[in-house]
Enzyme design. Structure first.
Site, PDB file in Angstrom:
ATOM      1  N   ILE A  14       0.852  -1.206   0.000  1.00  0.00           N
ATOM      2  CA  ILE A  14       0.000   0.000   0.000  1.00  0.00           C
ATOM      3  C   ILE A  14       0.880   1.244   0.000  1.00  0.00           C
ATOM      4  O   ILE A  14       0.569   2.252  -0.644  1.00  0.00           O
ATOM      5  CB  ILE A  14      -0.966  -0.008   1.205  1.00  0.00           C
ATOM      6  CG1 ILE A  14      -1.727  -1.348   1.253  1.00  0.00           C
ATOM      7  CG2 ILE A  14      -1.961   1.150   1.105  1.00  0.00           C
ATOM      8  CD1 ILE A  14      -2.605  -1.528   2.474  1.00  0.00           C
ATOM      9  N   ASN A  37       9.840  -6.776   4.669  1.00  0.00           N
ATOM     10  CA  ASN A  37       8.846  -7.500   3.866  1.00  0.00           C
ATOM     11  C   ASN A  37       8.662  -6.823   2.504  1.00  0.00           C
ATOM     12  O   ASN A  37       7.562  -6.798   1.953  1.00  0.00           O
ATOM     13  CB  ASN A  37       7.513  -7.546   4.634  1.00  0.00           C
ATOM     14  CG  ASN A  37       6.526  -8.524   4.034  1.00  0.00           C
ATOM     15  OD1 ASN A  37       6.922  -9.511   3.421  1.00  0.00           O
ATOM     16  ND2 ASN A  37       5.247  -8.250   4.185  1.00  0.00           N
ATOM     17  N   ASP A  60      15.290   0.785  10.818  1.00  0.00           N
ATOM     18  CA  ASP A  60      14.160   0.280  11.594  1.00  0.00           C
ATOM     19  C   ASP A  60      13.595   1.408  12.467  1.00  0.00           C
ATOM     20  O   ASP A  60      14.355   2.060  13.203  1.00  0.00           O
ATOM     21  CB  ASP A  60      14.697  -0.866  12.477  1.00  0.00           C
ATOM     22  CG  ASP A  60      13.580  -1.666  13.108  1.00  0.00           C
ATOM     23  OD1 ASP A  60      12.541  -1.076  13.458  1.00  0.00           O
ATOM     24  OD2 ASP A  60      13.775  -2.885  13.261  1.00  0.00           O
ATOM     25  N   SER A 127      -7.162  -1.240  10.465  1.00  0.00           N
ATOM     26  CA  SER A 127      -7.769  -2.361   9.738  1.00  0.00           C
ATOM     27  C   SER A 127      -9.175  -2.633  10.235  1.00  0.00           C
ATOM     28  O   SER A 127      -9.492  -2.417  11.411  1.00  0.00           O
ATOM     29  CB  SER A 127      -6.891  -3.590   9.962  1.00  0.00           C
ATOM     30  OG  SER A 127      -7.573  -4.764   9.603  1.00  0.00           O
ATOM     31  N   TYR A 152      -1.803  -9.548  16.073  1.00  0.00           N
ATOM     32  CA  TYR A 152      -1.742  -8.535  15.011  1.00  0.00           C
ATOM     33  C   TYR A 152      -2.929  -7.567  15.121  1.00  0.00           C
ATOM     34  O   TYR A 152      -2.753  -6.348  15.138  1.00  0.00           O
ATOM     35  CB  TYR A 152      -1.751  -9.216  13.625  1.00  0.00           C
ATOM     36  CG  TYR A 152      -2.229  -8.285  12.541  1.00  0.00           C
ATOM     37  CD1 TYR A 152      -1.403  -7.283  12.052  1.00  0.00           C
ATOM     38  CD2 TYR A 152      -3.538  -8.366  12.042  1.00  0.00           C
ATOM     39  CE1 TYR A 152      -1.858  -6.388  11.099  1.00  0.00           C
ATOM     40  CE2 TYR A 152      -4.004  -7.478  11.095  1.00  0.00           C
ATOM     41  CZ  TYR A 152      -3.164  -6.490  10.627  1.00  0.00           C
ATOM     42  OH  TYR A 152      -3.624  -5.600   9.693  1.00  0.00           O
ATOM     43  N   LYS A 156      -3.373  -3.280  16.181  1.00  0.00           N
ATOM     44  CA  LYS A 156      -4.105  -2.197  15.503  1.00  0.00           C
ATOM     45  C   LYS A 156      -5.033  -1.487  16.499  1.00  0.00           C
ATOM     46  O   LYS A 156      -5.134  -0.260  16.510  1.00  0.00           O
ATOM     47  CB  LYS A 156      -4.896  -2.744  14.314  1.00  0.00           C
ATOM     48  CG  LYS A 156      -4.022  -3.251  13.178  1.00  0.00           C
ATOM     49  CD  LYS A 156      -3.187  -2.137  12.550  1.00  0.00           C
ATOM     50  CE  LYS A 156      -2.214  -2.626  11.515  1.00  0.00           C
ATOM     51  NZ  LYS A 156      -1.205  -1.640  11.096  1.00  0.00           N
TER      52      LYS A 156
HETATM   53  N1  UFG Z   1      -8.949 -17.401   1.492  1.00  0.00           N
HETATM   54  C1  UFG Z   1      -9.063 -18.644   0.884  1.00  0.00           C
HETATM   55  N2  UFG Z   1      -7.926 -19.228   0.427  1.00  0.00           N
HETATM   56  C2  UFG Z   1      -6.695 -18.661   0.544  1.00  0.00           C
HETATM   57  C3  UFG Z   1      -6.593 -17.392   1.174  1.00  0.00           C
HETATM   58  C4  UFG Z   1      -7.746 -16.802   1.650  1.00  0.00           C
HETATM   59  O1  UFG Z   1     -10.158 -19.208   0.759  1.00  0.00           O
HETATM   60  O2  UFG Z   1      -5.703 -19.256   0.114  1.00  0.00           O
HETATM   61  C5  UFG Z   1     -10.178 -16.754   1.987  1.00  0.00           C
HETATM   62  C6  UFG Z   1     -10.143 -16.446   3.474  1.00  0.00           C
HETATM   63  O3  UFG Z   1     -10.568 -17.565   4.214  1.00  0.00           O
HETATM   64  C7  UFG Z   1     -11.075 -15.249   3.560  1.00  0.00           C
HETATM   65  C8  UFG Z   1     -10.867 -14.542   2.213  1.00  0.00           C
HETATM   66  O4  UFG Z   1     -10.286 -15.510   1.354  1.00  0.00           O
HETATM   67  O5  UFG Z   1     -12.400 -15.683   3.614  1.00  0.00           O
HETATM   68  C9  UFG Z   1      -9.931 -13.362   2.316  1.00  0.00           C
HETATM   69  O6  UFG Z   1      -8.737 -13.780   2.947  1.00  0.00           O
HETATM   70  P1  UFG Z   1      -7.435 -12.868   3.036  1.00  0.00           P
HETATM   71  O7  UFG Z   1      -6.394 -13.655   3.754  1.00  0.00           O
HETATM   72  O8  UFG Z   1      -7.096 -12.332   1.689  1.00  0.00           O
HETATM   73  O9  UFG Z   1      -7.932 -11.636   3.889  1.00  0.00           O
HETATM   74  P2  UFG Z   1      -8.502 -11.592   5.383  1.00  0.00           P
HETATM   75  O10 UFG Z   1      -9.869 -11.009   5.261  1.00  0.00           O
HETATM   76  O11 UFG Z   1      -8.382 -12.864   6.082  1.00  0.00           O
HETATM   77  O12 UFG Z   1      -7.432 -10.648   6.046  1.00  0.00           O
HETATM   78  C10 UFG Z   1      -7.477  -9.296   5.850  1.00  0.00           C
HETATM   79  C11 UFG Z   1      -6.100  -8.691   6.036  1.00  0.00           C
HETATM   80  C12 UFG Z   1      -5.638  -8.823   7.462  1.00  0.00           C
HETATM   81  C13 UFG Z   1      -6.698  -8.336   8.406  1.00  0.00           C
HETATM   82  C14 UFG Z   1      -8.015  -9.006   8.122  1.00  0.00           C
HETATM   83  C15 UFG Z   1      -9.104  -8.447   8.976  1.00  0.00           C
HETATM   84  O13 UFG Z   1      -5.160  -9.317   5.186  1.00  0.00           O
HETATM   85  O14 UFG Z   1      -4.481  -8.033   7.615  1.00  0.00           O
HETATM   86  O15 UFG Z   1      -8.371  -8.785   6.775  1.00  0.00           O
HETATM   87  O16 UFG Z   1     -10.303  -9.070   8.757  1.00  0.00           O
HETATM   88  F1  UFG Z   1      -6.375  -8.610   9.691  1.00  0.00           F
END
Ligand code: UFG
Length: 351
Positions: A14, A37, A60, A127, A152, A156
């Site tokens: 971002i 990262n 850092d 977030s 994590y 936040k």
């Molecule tokens: N998903 C899959 N397969 C994968 C990866 C993800 O089915 O290989 C699904 C997850 O279960 C979820 C959706 O896709 O339902 C989105 O998953 P992400 O990992 O892309 O995103 P998240 O919503 O889990 O996480 C994001 C941010 C985090 C934050 C979170 C808060 O990446 O930093 O939202 O809800 F903490």
């Protein structure tokens, strides 16, 4: 004279898109990033897009004396956008202290030096994770903050509190916390995008890597949720829309005559998409078929969440403009750029 904006974590996903939008809006961008990262060659992408290479400082933020030197040199900064933080939910459960130390100490150091050198404005990366699984959807800024599911997420929540308390005590500091929903997609040029090191945790990078043949198949985590097709729902937002909201937040603080103010905005589109809908959008916008299988739920995942964006739309005069097809098409364009530059990038995804 151009106004100087510090972007911490500016070589990240971002951060790099925000650097581009800031430069395009006439700001001078300074980046601090310790490359934990991300990679320095992101700056080449930013330069190719904007014609400007931001000044880059590799250290850092937890190093207070180094950061103090930086502030002394740049005490004329107009604002700070603070992205730099660890963000892997699973890793934070295994290594909580790493997350608390890195994410909180860096913020505390910045706030302390903002007071000392009279740098008045901060935009903070927060977030939607602070809402947990909300009872009522869409989720507005007034929705209750629920106990965090992960260290994590807790960083936040605590960070927002640290900012709020600091602003109460220190006059002449202003802050805006932006609660992101799910940022995806990449710059239209395909020259910058999300660059996960190792196996991606997030859905869209996993999709594009699978489509590119780097992963065998995508696992869909759970199809027994209480949603129309049984898969979990999120509010995906294009990273360029998100980046533009940061520029607007900075401009809002620069115009703000109030001595101290603390605001919070949701940044999403207001639309929820299920995992299967995201897969379909990827296939239809790219013409590439995706191999996937349904597996069990992922621990800690919420069922469904999407944003009420009324407040951001009205107060910031900002609205997400790009749809899910554009998110998928640009993410795919970026993945193809990575594949075309395999010698530089392939090693990153080999795990
Ligand atoms: N998903 C899959 N397969 C994968 C990866 C993800 O089915 O290989 C699904 C997850 O279960 C979820 C959706 O896709 O339902 C989105 O998953 P992400 O990992 O892309 O995103 P998240 O919503 O889990 O996480 C994001 C941010 C985090 C934050 C979170 C808060 O990446 O930093 O939202 O809800 F903490």
């Amino acid at each position: 004279m151009k106004k100087k904006i510090l972007v911490t974590g500016g070589t990240g996903y971002i951060g790099s898109h925000t650097a581009v939008e800031l430069i395009n809006s006439g700001f001078e961008v300074l980046i601090i990033d310790n490359l934990s990262n991300s990679r320095e060659d992101v700056l080449e992408g930013v330069e190719q897009i904007t014609g400007v290479r931001p000044a880059f400082y590799n250290f850092d933020l937890c190093d207070l004396s180094r950061l103090d030197d930086f502030f002394r040199e740049h005490s004329d900064m107009a604002a700070i956008i603070h992205f730099a933080a660890y963000k892997a939910v699973g890793e934070s459960v295994e290594k909580p202290l790493l997350y608390y130390r890195n994410n909180l100490v860096s913020l505390i150091n910045l706030l302390e030096l903002m007071g000392k050198y009279h740098v008045p404005n901060m935009v903070f990366s927060s977030s939607c994770t602070v809402y947990g699984q909300p009872e009522k959807l869409p989720v507005s800024e007034q929705s209750p903050i629920l106990p965090a599911e992960s260290p994590y997420g807790n960083t936040k929540q605590i960070s927002e509190e640290i900012i709020r308390d600091t602003l109460k005590a220190v006059n002449e500091l202003r802050a805006i916390s932006l609660r992101y929903f799910n940022p995806v997609g990449a710059h239209d040029s395909g020259l910058i995008g999300e660059l996960p090191l190792g196996v991606p945790n997030n859905l869209v990078p996993f999709i594009t890597q699978t489509a590119a043949g780097l992963r065998d198949e995508l696992s869909v985590f759970g199809d027994d949720y209480d949603t129309p097709d049984g898969t979990a729902i999120r509010d995906y937002i294009h990273v360029v829309d998100l980046a533009k909201a940061h520029v607007i937040a900075v401009e809002r603080m620069l115009k703000n005559k109030q001595k101290s103010s603390c605001e919070v905005f949701n940044l999403g589109t207001g639309n929820g998409y299920s995992v299967l809908e995201v897969i379909k959008a990827f296939e239809s916008s790219t013409g590439v078929k995706l191999k996937y299988k349904i597996v069990g739920r992922r621990a800690g995942d919420v069922e469904k969440v999407w944003a009420d964006t009324t407040f951001a739309n009205k107060e910031l005069g900002w609205k997400a403009a790009r749809d899910i097809n554009n998110m998928m098409a640009t993410a795919w364009k970026w993945q193809q750029y990575l594949m075309a530059n395999k010698d530089r990038y392939l090693v990153l995804s080999q795990e």
